[in-house]
Scaffold this motif. Structure first.
Motif, PDB file in Angstrom:
ATOM      1  N   GLY A  22      22.672  -1.500 -12.312  1.00 57.30           N
ATOM      2  CA  GLY A  22      21.649  -1.248 -11.722  1.00 57.30           C
ATOM      3  C   GLY A  22      21.609  -1.275 -10.279  1.00 57.30           C
ATOM      4  N   VAL A  23      20.382  -0.830  -9.495  1.00 55.43           N
ATOM      5  CA  VAL A  23      20.185  -1.028  -8.219  1.00 55.43           C
ATOM      6  C   VAL A  23      18.642  -1.374  -7.950  1.00 55.43           C
ATOM      7  CG1 VAL A  23      21.647   0.850  -7.448  1.00 55.43           C
ATOM      8  CG2 VAL A  23      19.354   1.737  -8.234  1.00 55.43           C
ATOM      9  N   SER A  24      18.399  -1.975  -6.948  1.00 53.43           N
ATOM     10  CA  SER A  24      17.020  -2.506  -6.466  1.00 53.43           C
ATOM     11  C   SER A  24      16.307  -1.358  -5.839  1.00 53.43           C
ATOM     12  CB  SER A  24      17.119  -3.859  -5.751  1.00 53.43           C
ATOM     13  OG  SER A  24      17.607  -3.415  -4.436  1.00 53.43           O
ATOM     14  N   TYR A  25      15.021  -1.586  -5.920  1.00 51.96           N
ATOM     15  CA  TYR A  25      14.294  -0.496  -5.487  1.00 51.96           C
ATOM     16  C   TYR A  25      13.126  -0.762  -4.703  1.00 51.96           C
ATOM     17  CZ  TYR A  25      12.580   4.470  -5.436  1.00 51.96           C
ATOM     18  OH  TYR A  25      11.986   5.657  -5.045  1.00 51.96           O
ATOM     19  N   GLY A  26      12.924  -0.920  -3.282  1.00 57.17           N
ATOM     20  CA  GLY A  26      11.689  -1.546  -2.702  1.00 57.17           C
ATOM     21  C   GLY A  26      11.836  -2.975  -2.537  1.00 57.17           C
ATOM     22  N   PRO A  27      10.613  -3.311  -2.026  1.00 54.18           N
ATOM     23  CA  PRO A  27       9.458  -2.553  -1.672  1.00 54.18           C
ATOM     24  C   PRO A  27       9.373  -1.699  -0.506  1.00 54.18           C
ATOM     25  CG  PRO A  27       9.006  -5.039  -1.947  1.00 54.18           C
ATOM     26  CD  PRO A  27      10.304  -4.821  -1.825  1.00 54.18           C
ATOM     27  N   PHE A  28       8.085  -0.820  -0.778  1.00 50.96           N
ATOM     28  CA  PHE A  28       8.045   0.107   0.345  1.00 50.96           C
ATOM     29  C   PHE A  28       7.184   0.076   0.896  1.00 50.96           C
ATOM     30  CE2 PHE A  28      11.029   1.803  -2.717  1.00 50.96           C
ATOM     31  CZ  PHE A  28      12.112   2.441  -2.024  1.00 50.96           C
ATOM     32  N   PRO A  29       6.672   0.765   2.305  1.00 54.28           N
ATOM     33  CA  PRO A  29       5.506   0.870   2.718  1.00 54.28           C
ATOM     34  C   PRO A  29       4.641   1.672   1.945  1.00 54.28           C
ATOM     35  CG  PRO A  29       6.987   2.358   3.915  1.00 54.28           C
ATOM     36  CD  PRO A  29       7.848   1.625   2.988  1.00 54.28           C
ATOM     37  N   PRO A  30       3.245   1.240   1.740  1.00 54.83           N
ATOM     38  CA  PRO A  30       2.262   1.873   0.912  1.00 54.83           C
ATOM     39  C   PRO A  30       2.338   3.469   1.019  1.00 54.83           C
ATOM     40  CG  PRO A  30       1.213   0.045   2.132  1.00 54.83           C
ATOM     41  CD  PRO A  30       2.605   0.268   2.408  1.00 54.83           C
ATOM     42  N   ASN A  31       2.282   4.146  -0.055  1.00 57.14           N
ATOM     43  CA  ASN A  31       2.194   5.750   0.130  1.00 57.14           C
ATOM     44  C   ASN A  31       0.615   6.013   0.051  1.00 57.14           C
ATOM     45  OD1 ASN A  31       0.908   5.331  -2.520  1.00 57.14           O
ATOM     46  ND2 ASN A  31       2.658   5.927  -3.538  1.00 57.14           N
ATOM     47  N   SER A  32       0.451   7.352   0.058  1.00 59.00           N
ATOM     48  CA  SER A  32      -0.897   8.000   0.246  1.00 59.00           C
ATOM     49  C   SER A  32      -2.161   7.213  -0.810  1.00 59.00           C
ATOM     50  CB  SER A  32      -0.870   9.389   0.115  1.00 59.00           C
ATOM     51  OG  SER A  32      -0.675   9.820  -1.193  1.00 59.00           O
ATOM     52  N   ARG A  33      -1.642   6.677  -1.948  1.00 54.61           N
ATOM     53  CA  ARG A  33      -2.295   6.058  -2.902  1.00 54.61           C
ATOM     54  C   ARG A  33      -2.601   4.640  -2.669  1.00 54.61           C
ATOM     55  NH1 ARG A  33      -0.451   9.243  -8.439  1.00 54.61           N
ATOM     56  NH2 ARG A  33       0.201  11.189  -7.501  1.00 54.61           N
ATOM     57  N   GLY A  34      -1.817   3.905  -1.846  1.00 49.51           N
ATOM     58  CA  GLY A  34      -1.887   2.619  -1.111  1.00 49.51           C
ATOM     59  C   GLY A  34      -0.918   2.052  -2.330  1.00 49.51           C
ATOM     60  N   GLU A  35      -0.005   2.627  -3.071  1.00 51.31           N
ATOM     61  CA  GLU A  35       0.983   1.782  -3.793  1.00 51.31           C
ATOM     62  C   GLU A  35       2.184   1.624  -2.921  1.00 51.31           C
ATOM     63  OE1 GLU A  35      -0.191   4.996  -7.857  1.00 51.31           O
ATOM     64  OE2 GLU A  35       1.522   5.481  -6.419  1.00 51.31           O
ATOM     65  N   ARG A  36       2.798   0.664  -3.247  1.00 50.17           N
ATOM     66  CA  ARG A  36       4.278   0.099  -2.462  1.00 50.17           C
ATOM     67  C   ARG A  36       5.236   0.731  -3.074  1.00 50.17           C
ATOM     68  NH1 ARG A  36       4.368  -6.007  -1.455  1.00 50.17           N
ATOM     69  NH2 ARG A  36       5.888  -5.388   0.119  1.00 50.17           N
ATOM     70  N   TYR A  37       5.127   2.188  -3.056  1.00 50.37           N
ATOM     71  CA  TYR A  37       6.455   2.806  -3.556  1.00 50.37           C
ATOM     72  C   TYR A  37       6.257   4.250  -3.033  1.00 50.37           C
ATOM     73  CZ  TYR A  37       7.629  -0.693  -7.086  1.00 50.37           C
ATOM     74  OH  TYR A  37       7.860  -1.731  -7.735  1.00 50.37           O
ATOM     75  N   PRO A  38       7.339   5.123  -2.837  1.00 49.75           N
ATOM     76  CA  PRO A  38       7.310   6.411  -2.219  1.00 49.75           C
ATOM     77  C   PRO A  38       6.318   7.330  -2.959  1.00 49.75           C
ATOM     78  CG  PRO A  38       9.443   5.785  -2.418  1.00 49.75           C
ATOM     79  CD  PRO A  38       8.386   4.823  -3.459  1.00 49.75           C
ATOM     80  N   GLU A  39       6.202   8.555  -2.493  1.00 51.06           N
ATOM     81  CA  GLU A  39       5.274   9.538  -3.240  1.00 51.06           C
ATOM     82  C   GLU A  39       5.968   9.916  -4.522  1.00 51.06           C
ATOM     83  OE1 GLU A  39       2.508  10.325  -2.401  1.00 51.06           O
ATOM     84  OE2 GLU A  39       2.428   9.435  -0.234  1.00 51.06           O
ATOM     85  N   PRO A  40       5.308  10.565  -5.395  1.00 48.98           N
ATOM     86  CA  PRO A  40       5.905  10.813  -6.637  1.00 48.98           C
ATOM     87  C   PRO A  40       7.141  11.564  -6.492  1.00 48.98           C
ATOM     88  CG  PRO A  40       3.609  10.613  -6.997  1.00 48.98           C
ATOM     89  CD  PRO A  40       4.034  10.424  -5.557  1.00 48.98           C
ATOM     90  N   GLU A  41       7.200  12.797  -5.649  1.00 50.51           N
ATOM     91  CA  GLU A  41       8.151  13.645  -5.571  1.00 50.51           C
ATOM     92  C   GLU A  41       9.442  12.921  -4.910  1.00 50.51           C
ATOM     93  OE1 GLU A  41       5.267  13.943  -3.979  1.00 50.51           O
ATOM     94  OE2 GLU A  41       4.247  15.336  -5.291  1.00 50.51           O
TER      95      GLU A  41
END
Length: 815
Positions: A22-41
């Motif tokens: 495994g690898v840990s992922y995030g948290p990230f700054p909010p994307n354009s949808r306000g989600e704390r993850y990168p953009e889908p692409e």
């Protein structure tokens, strides 16, 4: 992709072991949808890079949006989904906060349960601060976490739940989880391996996952990070962990409302260009797990079997599937009267039939026939995990140890009776002596180098049913050899199916302990038992302590137990016999009857407390299982104690005895004349041979460790000691011995008898009682003392004949 299932110390995907890479992922700054993850692409590209890495699990710290879970599904990745709540606050002090935490867990599981197998596990918390745990108390925190786990299971029964702990709160009881997760940052390989070995032992039957580890490349550099993660990853899987999660996939990290730029733990940079550690981890992740051994010496697996037709087939089937490149299987049929030999022959293994000689003798026959450098032992009623032999050999070779042993677990119980048998007292187990060392091997799951076995003389054939593994362990330790703990080397060991079979097992263990007393009569009370386990009364009376460190900020906070050697005293045959005698004497004096009844009541209470505190499988933890366990807890230790004491107090049939009506010889001398042909024989060789001959005749014999005034000392209950000293002359060795008593014990016995009888009757009765007790003890000691000279003479003659030397014809002094 199927849902993961915990099975013993491992996770399964269907019928195959599943190792979390495994690898840990995030948290990230909010994307354009306000989600704390990168953009889908961006997330899709990251997942593709993770697959190149060889990862199969992403650890998340905040719940993902549905599109992200679907993207992970398409990439063939699972998620270890963290549920965030204020771990850093005193949450148990606020009913509102506790309710909000429950709501968060409920909401997260409800919204994501639709993704089923994509959710590898839910992490119901992460590193509750050690000072918060200390403030609330570990039991209260564990109860709340167990409540969160149960809440999640009610919503999604098939999901796995874990909690990411860390060394500063190691002492938390997390046995209710599906697997244990730990965040560990240790940068010295020796410390890292030792601590993970310790955690594997603490996790018991649960799988262990390293849920966070890593290194900051800003301060340490990319080359150092790559080297560190490479050996850490390999070490984790070599030890038998079920998963390894790197913190983090990328340097991009946003937490606490701020972008983190002072740290760079990622396998990739912020622009996702790989660092050196990316390839280092990929090399381990993409290879077979556990990692291939750099050297794989030939091993021999020895199965000593006696009337084992009902279980031997499954045992050999499991051995046939072992993940090890070069091994042989040898079945020693110890004179079975059933179809054991036929089953072994049909399995295509080396089958050797010997006359029935007992467990140690059968194992010695296996050692003699073994062609391997390392000899592994498993019982005929046990099944080996696929990587059992791998972990034993890996531990021995890496640690340069003489031997290694791992845990044995009961199969999943199918009834309340089976669950009680699995939790019964006195079952076989390895005994730890530290984080990664053992004090005692366990014969159903151990491996020893053939060189070490031959060096210490193999197993002692005196141990026909049990105790041979403990005796061998003590001799190896006395030879300054290392006994290593291999927590990943797991066997499933069948427990006894009936009460009668369990009591026969405990009787055999008691006989083994009695024989151990003969060879090591002066070992401390907490050392002379087999498979010593923790005491329930120890924790009840405050024996267990938690190390918190100064201001509660110790980096490694664990539980230390002082133990209690007398916890099971009310279940020994001596206690019960004395209580029954007092109960009978109650017909003469009521107070004696009260003492006897109190003793019996305390025995029952001890058994009840043991049964009530023993861990049981949740589905079989009801009243029926507890009653069964109570019966086992009462009868098992008592049966074992009776067998142990009967061996301690008797001379073996056939032992030489003196004239029961003749005078008592209190001293004597035997002189061995050393001829030219026997000139190389020294006093140590003669003493060792004398000791072995005495022990075989049922006499307990202690050896000097250099601090005693004797070379050997016979210990003859109830109150006799016979020191033997070797005196070297020009062409001979004289053995001088004398009989002496142990007045201290006699005085203690007299004092106890006096106090009891004086209190129950009168001062005069107390004196009379002491006189009669003293006469009884003295008569018993005198009877046994008469046999000692003849036994010593017989042993001396036997040794002289076996070594080819002469005994001087001279009269023995008497006094």
């Amino acid at each position: 992709m199927a849902r993961l299932v915990p099975h013993g110390k491992f996770l399964l995907d269907g019928a195959q072991k599943f190792y979390i890479r495994g690898v840990s992922y995030g948290p990230f700054p909010p994307n354009s949808r306000g989600e704390r993850y990168p953009e889908p692409e961006r997330a899709a590209a990251d997942f593709a890079l993770m697959r190149i890495l060889g990862a199969n699990v992403i650890r998340l710290y905040v719940p993902p949006p549905p599109w992200m879970v679907e993207e992970a599904q398409r990439a063939g990745l699972r998620m270890m989904l963290g549920i965030p709540w204020p771990f850093h606050m005193a949450f148990l002090d606020s009913a509102d906060m506790m309710r909000e935490i429950r709501d968060v867990v409920r909401k997260t599981v409800l919204e994501t349960r639709q993704f089923g197998e994509t959710i590898a596990a839910y992490s119901i918390g992460n590193e509750i601060r050690s000072d918060i745990v200390r403030w609330h108390g570990p039991r209260a925190v564990s109860r709340f976490l167990a409540e969160l786990r149960d809440l999640g299971k009610q919503i999604d029964p098939g999901a796995l739940f874990t909690y990411s702990n860390y060394p500063s709160a190691e002492y938390l009881d997390l046995s209710f989880l599906d697997f244990i997760s730990f965040n560990v940052y240790l940068h010295r390989e020796e410390d890292f391996r030792r601590y993970l070995t310790h955690l594997m032992g603490q996790a018991g039957e649960l799988p262990l996952v390293l849920s966070e580890t890593g290194m900051d490349t800003i301060r340490e550099g990319e080359e150092h990070q790559a080297a560190l993660l490479s050996w850490q990853c390999r070490a984790a899987f070599e030890l038998g962990l079920s998963g390894f999660i790197v913190f983090a996939f990328t340097d991009e990290w946003h937490t606490g409302g701020a972008e983190i730029t002072e740290w760079a733990f990622g396998l990739t940079r912020r622009d996702r260009s790989p660092k050196l550690a990316f390839d280092a981890i990929a090399k381990v992740f993409r290879d077979d797990l556990p990692p291939l051994l750099t050297t794989a010496p030939k091993a021999s697996v020895v199965v000593a079997a006696y009337n084992a037709a009902s279980t031997l087939g499954e045992c050999l089937s499991s051995i046939r599937e072992l993940n090890y490149p070069d091994y042989e299987t040898i079945v020693i049929d110890d004179g079975s009267t059933d179809s054991t030999s036929e089953i072994a022959n049909q399995a295509g293994v080396r089958a050797i039939r010997v006359e029935h000689c007992g467990l140690a003798g059968a194992r010695n026959a296996g050692v003699e026939a073994a062609l391997g450098e390392i000899v592994a032992f498993i019982d005929a009623d046990a099944r080996a995990d696929r990587d059992w032999l791998y972990h034993l050999v890996e531990t021995i070779t890496r640690r340069d140890a003489a031997a290694a042993a791992g845990p044995n677990f009961a199969p999943d119980p199918q009834s309340a009776r089976a669950a009680a048998m699995a939790a019964a007292p006195g079952l076989p187990r390895e005994v730890r002596a530290g984080d990664d060392r053992l004090a005692q091997l366990c014969g159903c799951n151990m491996a020893i180098t053939k060189a070490a076995l031959l060096e210490v003389g193999g197993f002692d054939p005196m141990f026909t049913t049990a105790g041979d593994d403990v005796d061998l362990s003590w001799r190896l330790v006395a030879s300054s050899e290392t006994l290593a703990y291999a927590p990943g080397a797991v066997v499933i060991h069948e427990r006894r199916a009936t009460l009668a079979a369990y009591l026969r097992q405990q009787r055999g263990y008691g006989v083994g302990e009695g024989l151990l007393f003969r060879k090591y009569p002066l070992r401390a009370a907490d050392q002379d038992g087999m498979y010593a386990g923790p005491s329930w009364i120890g924790s009840l009376l405050g024996g267990a302590r938690i190390y918190y460190g100064e201001f509660g900020r110790g980096l490694f906070q664990t539980v230390y137990s002082a133990g209690n050697s007398y916890a099971d005293l009310p279940l020994t045959i001596q206690w019960i016999a004395i209580s029954l005698i007092f109960l009978i004497l109650g017909t003469v004096n009521r107070l004696l009857g009260v003492l006897g009844a109190s003793g019996i009541a305390l025995s029952i209470l001890t058994g009840t407390a043991s049964a009530a505190s023993a861990p049981l499988q949740r589905e079989y933890s009801g009243l029926i299982a507890r009653i069964d366990l109570w019966i086992l807890s009462l009868l098992g230790p008592t049966t074992r104690s009776l067998a142990r004491e009967s061996v301690k107090w008797r001379f073996e049939p056939g032992a030489a005895g003196g004239d029961p009506n003749g005078p008592v010889k209190l001293s004597g001398e035997t002189e061995f004349v050393i001829s030219e042909s026997a000139a190389k024989i020294d006093s140590a060789t003669i003493l060792a041979a004398i000791r072995d001959a005495l022990v075989r005749r049922g006499v307990a014999v202690a050896e000097t460790d250099g601090f005693q005034s004797y070379d050997l000392e016979l210990v003859v209950p109830p109150m006799i000691r016979v020191p033997i000293n070797a005196l070297r002359k020009d062409a001979s060795i004289a053995l001088l011995w004398r009989v002496r008593s142990v007045p201290r014990r006699a005085l203690i016995a007299a004092a106890v008898t006096f106090v009891l009888l004086a209190g129950c009757f009168s001062l005069g009765a107390g004196i009379v009682g002491v006189i009669f007790a003293g006469l009884a003890v003295g008569l018993l000691a005198l009877t046994r003392a008469r046999r000692i000279p003849a036994i010593i003479s017989a042993c001396a003659a036997e040794v002289a004949g076996s070594l080819g030397i002469l005994i001087a014809k001279r009269s023995e002094d008497e006094s």
